[in-house]
Design a protein around this motif. Structure first.
Motif, short mmCIF file in Angstrom:
data_model
loop_
_atom_site.label_atom_id
_atom_site.label_comp_id
_atom_site.label_asym_id
_atom_site.label_seq_id
_atom_site.Cartn_x
_atom_site.Cartn_y
_atom_site.Cartn_z
N GLU A 28 3.28 43.80 93.97
CA GLU A 28 4.09 43.10 94.96
C GLU A 28 3.71 43.50 96.38
O GLU A 28 3.64 42.66 97.28
CB GLU A 28 5.57 43.36 94.70
CG GLU A 28 6.08 42.63 93.46
CD GLU A 28 7.53 42.95 93.14
OE1 GLU A 28 8.18 43.69 93.91
OE2 GLU A 28 8.01 42.45 92.11
N ASP A 32 2.29 41.03 99.22
CA ASP A 32 2.93 40.97 100.54
C ASP A 32 1.88 41.09 101.64
O ASP A 32 1.96 40.40 102.66
CB ASP A 32 3.98 42.08 100.69
CG ASP A 32 5.22 41.83 99.83
OD1 ASP A 32 5.40 40.68 99.38
OD2 ASP A 32 5.99 42.78 99.61
N GLU A 36 1.21 38.29 104.42
CA GLU A 36 1.30 38.62 105.84
C GLU A 36 0.02 38.23 106.57
O GLU A 36 0.07 37.66 107.67
CB GLU A 36 1.57 40.13 106.02
CG GLU A 36 1.82 40.55 107.45
CD GLU A 36 3.09 39.93 108.04
OE1 GLU A 36 3.09 39.70 109.26
OE2 GLU A 36 4.05 39.68 107.30
#
Length: 190
Positions: A28, A32, A36
């Motif tokens: 995860e 992320d 981003e």
């Protein structure tokens, strides 16, 4: 940290010990980072698009401002040439900005596609590796289970034989006591 195709390709996750798969927190966190990085690139693209729109509006305003015929007669030739040169310069800058924008957009889309493809490939590879490892572990556990079942069977057979031998020995000793004379030095019955 800038996200590169190499960093995505080289990313590895720890294998969990008590369940199949990879450490979810690591996966995860990595996803992320990818999200981003993509958001940053989209924001940069939007900012460049806004700059292009502003420059285009300025160029259109410069082109749309037609000189007043009376003012044009009052202007000297060098001043008119200066405006034309400035308009050409602005037009060239706008053209260069558009080309640069197109280049960045194309590179961004290419890199995005590459990152997505590499991410999907890496994910598939990780899933395949996890499945293979799971099968190997299950096979190994199956072999160990078979060995343990065989050992349990062997121990049960040994226990049954031992009990039978012990029972026979005790029964033989009891028969010997029943059949035999009383031991020497035994008290006499009164």
């Amino acid at each position: 940290m800038a996200l590169t195709p190499e960093s995505v390709d080289l990313k590895s996750f720890s294998i969990t010990k008590f369940r199949d798969g990879y450490e979810m927190d690591q996966v995860e966190a990595f996803l992320d980072e990818v999200a981003e990085e993509l958001k940053n690139r989209d924001a940069e693209k939007a900012e460049l698009q806004q700059q292009i729109e502003e420059l285009t509006a300025e160029l259109e305003a410069a082109r749309g401002a037609a000189p007043d015929p009376a003012a044009a007669q009052e202007e000297t030739a060098p001043t008119g040439n200066a405006r034309a040169a400035e308009a050409e310069k602005s037009s060239a800058m706008l053209q260069m900005a558009l080309e640069l924008h197109d280049k960045y957009v194309h590179e961004g889309e290419t890199q995005r596609s590459t990152l997505i493809a590499e991410g999907e490939e890496t994910a598939q590879r990780l899933v395949d590796e996890a499945k293979t490892e799971r099968e190997d572990v299950l096979n190994q556990l199956g072999v160990e289970r078979t060995k343990l079942v065989d050992k349990i069977t062997e121990l049960r057979e040994y226990e049954a034989e031992y009990r039978s031998t012990l029972r026979s020995y005790i029964q033989q000793q009891l028969r010997g006591l029943d059949e035999g004379a009383e031991p020497a030095g035994a008290p006499e019955a009164e």
